[in-house]
Design an enzyme around this catalytic site. Structure first.
Site, PDB file in Angstrom:
ATOM      1  CB  SER B 153     -19.057  28.595  18.218  1.00 27.51           C
ATOM      2  OG  SER B 153     -18.245  27.886  18.962  1.00 27.51           O
ATOM      3  NE  ARG B 223     -14.342  36.885  25.459  1.00 24.01           N
ATOM      4  CZ  ARG B 223     -15.425  36.247  24.881  1.00 24.01           C
ATOM      5  NH1 ARG B 223     -15.386  34.910  25.252  1.00 24.01           N
ATOM      6  NH2 ARG B 223     -16.422  37.770  24.670  1.00 24.01           N
ATOM      7  CG  ASP B 320     -13.474  29.601  12.536  1.00 26.85           C
ATOM      8  OD1 ASP B 320     -12.525  29.134  13.398  1.00 26.85           O
ATOM      9  OD2 ASP B 320     -14.618  29.253  12.213  1.00 26.85           O
ATOM     10  CG  HIS B 353     -14.536  30.719  16.093  1.00 26.43           C
ATOM     11  ND1 HIS B 353     -15.468  29.884  15.415  1.00 26.43           N
ATOM     12  CD2 HIS B 353     -15.014  30.642  16.926  1.00 26.43           C
ATOM     13  CE1 HIS B 353     -16.007  28.798  15.551  1.00 26.43           C
ATOM     14  NE2 HIS B 353     -16.058  29.536  17.199  1.00 26.43           N
ATOM     15  CG  ASP B 354     -15.802  36.873  17.280  1.00 26.12           C
ATOM     16  OD1 ASP B 354     -15.984  36.105  17.912  1.00 26.12           O
ATOM     17  OD2 ASP B 354     -14.535  37.434  17.537  1.00 26.12           O
TER      18      ASP B 354
END
EC number: 2.3.1.46
Lengths: 203, 376
Positions: B153, B223, B320, B353-354
């Site tokens: 990232s 968040r 992602d 994405h994680d």
């Protein structure tokens, strides 16, 4: 005759590349051909493959490998980026035959294509006997074959003509990988199990 | 899990007294970096790998603290003896970037000019500034060339920037789940996150430290939004579906769906320890990142600045959508156009994405194989 890694077309292809050439191998598998060309001909190599296991194996072999689907073309590659673009025993697995040939000659100066010849006499005999052929160069059963296109030397050459591609060289090999020679194309088509072509296009 | 943890680790704090000129034109007069290292630097200093952190990361990359056994590094699963970043072979360096809130100089540090926390006066830092600070960290350790620079990232952007800013100092670069620049959609997500913080009444123009408050509500919302974009739709569906905490609808605005409960928990947890000013800085660094800008937007020309002997490994994840495979392929195409040594993998993992933080045989196998090709 013994052949490199049991792949007779590798020796033919190695003889066509020059040290320092940039080579792109489409459907590179574990990168064995590129590794051979890097070790013996000192080329700069990149491979393309879609299968996870092949990408991992090629990476372990120290090969630059791009995970990509050939059916989507070669859009990550610039025009004339390579001296040779190789498609070894893979054309018969690609659905967009004309598309991939055109793309190969867009990104490369020369295309090197090898494929199993469906008109090889043992294949023909097998069909005459009522069964789909299984051989050294067509090693799959009909129900598990990755092959989607079945064609012969003469078919391929007709397509090249239709697409305006120039056949620079041709090597025809029998089932044990030894060169076959014959005066007439018709006879070669009958005697050859694997064909290797070197193609260009007029620029 | 193959391999082992690096075990108990200790952080160090390294002071740099030489001012750091920043991309914005400001100067950071002096700064501390919080750093952790794992493994042993060899005599030739040729076995060092720098791990760059993403938005909310820091220097505690692997292992745990002896007095906090549950505080495990954010990328622990990839680092250790027998793991892809094998500490029997490599010397791994993790740091908290300037502007961070985990021990390096940042907005919550004291501004020497005022004797008060920097707050909103902390200069905006760019990815290239971090890379320059990391280069000084390399100098500190006597490392001329990194065996590898790696990140996911925003961390991948730093690895990419390294190969452009200091090409001769990177032998291998691993750029994972990253992009050559953000899309409008990505900047838009960041702006909503920033707006949540900036409009929180407890923000006080960034000088909330003096007011004894923190913009917890804004940071929490930022968040929560970010978290949604780091996951995949499929994964959220599998994990939460439409599960309710109680069997029936309650027809009010309390937590009802499991996914709400999860997001609120994540938001609360994050707002409890992270600094809002750092969050703002990190998102701006993401937005500004665009190394091709100096080459008229031509990434091919920018990647010509990289070293021809540097090996690149670019990886993306199929699910992602925040940093999609297509964005990674832009980097790959620009490297290929320059004849660079690059490998690319599109890894089929379900965590959005994680995914880059997850353990997976294909993913970790590729990282191990790539690093395994590094000659000692």
């Amino acid at each position: 005759m013994t052949h490199t890694l049991g792949r007779p077309d590798f020796d033919v292809i190695a003889a066509w590349v020059e040290p320092g050439h940039r080579v792109l191998d489409l459907g590179c598998g574990d990168g064995a051909l590129l590794k051979h060309l890097i070790d013996t001909r000192n080329v700069h190599g990149w491979g393309v493959d879609i299968e996870d296991a092949n990408v991992l194996a090629a990476m372990r072999n120290g090969i630059n490998v791009i995970q990509s689907n050939l059916e989507n073309g070669l859009k990550d590659f610039a025009d004339d980026a390579f001296d040779h673009v190789v498609l070894s025993r893979t054309l018969q697995t690609v659905r967009h035959t004309e598309g991939i040939l055109r793309e190969m000659l867009r990104v490369g100066r020369e295309a090197v294509v090898s494929f199993p010849n469906f008109a090889y006499w043992k294949n023909l005999r097998s069909v005459l006997d009522g069964r789909m052929p299984v051989s050294e160069d067509l090693p799959y059963q009909w129900y598990d074959s990755p092959n989607v296109r079945f064609f012969t030397l003469l078919d391929f050459e007709a397509l090249c003509g239709q697409m305006g591609l120039t056949i620079v060289e041709r090597r025809v090999l029998d089932e044990s990988g030894d060169p076959v020679s014959a005066d007439a194309d018709r006879d070669l088509n009958f005697l050859g199990s694997l064909a290797v072509y070197r193609l260009t296009r007029p620029r | 899990m193959p391999g082992q943890s690096v075990g108990a680790v200790e952080a160090q704090r390294i002071h740099f007294s030489e001012p750091l000129p920043l991309r914005s034109g400001s100067i950071l007069p002096a700064y501390d970096l919080a750093v952790e290292t794992y493994g042993t630097l060899n005599a030739a200093k040729s076995n060092a790998i720098l791990v760059c952190h993403a938005l909310s990361g820091h220097h505690h990359v692997a292992g745990y603290y002896a007095d906090q056994p549950d505080n495990i590094g954010w990328w622990d699963n990839i680092i250790g003896p027998g793991r892809p970043l094998d500490t029997d072979r490599f010397f791994i360096v993790g740091l908290n970037n300037p502007g961070g809130c985990h021990g390096s100089t940042g907005p919550s540090s004291i501004n020497p000019a005022t004797g008060k926390p920097w707050g909103a006066d902390f200069p905006i830092v760019a990815v290239s500034d971090w890379v320059n600070a990391q280069a000084r960290l390399a100098d500190h350790f006597g490392i001329d060339r990194w065996a590898a620079v790696m990140g996911g990232s925003l961390g991948g952007m730093q690895a990419l920037r390294w190969t452009i800013s200091h090409p001769e100092r990177v032998r291998n670069a691993l750029i994972i789940a990253s992009a050559p620049k953000l899309t409008a959609q990505n900047i838009a997500f960041n702006d909503v996150a920033r707006q949540a913080i900036l409009t929180d009444p407890d923000f006080h123009g960034g000088h909330y430290y003096e007011h004894g408050t923190r913009p917890m509500r804004g940071l929490r919302l930022a968040r929560m939004l970010g978290h949604i974009t780091y996951l995949s739709d499929d994964q959220m569906g599998e994990k939460f579906g439409r599960e309710l905490r109680n069997a029936a609808f309650s027809f009010d605005y309390d937590v009802e769906f499991e996914v709400e409960s999860y997001l609120r928990y994540q938001g609360d947890k994050f707002a409890g320890y992270f600094d809002a000013n750092t969050y703002l800085l990190m998102t701006k660094a993401l937005d500004y990142f665009d190394p091709a800008r100096l080459d008229g937007g031509d990434l091919v020309r920018t990647m010509a600045r990289t070293h021809r002997d540097t090996n690149f490994f670019v990886a993306s994840f199929t699910t992602d959508w925040r940093f999609s495979p297509a964005r990674s392929r832009e980097i790959v195409a620009a490297l290929l156009a320059n004849g660079r040594k690059v490998s690319y993998a599109e890894i089929d993992l379900n965590f959005g994405h994680d995914s880059f933080l997850m353990e997976d045989p294909q993913y970790h196998g590729l990282v191990a194989a790539f690093l395994g090709n590094i000659k000692s």
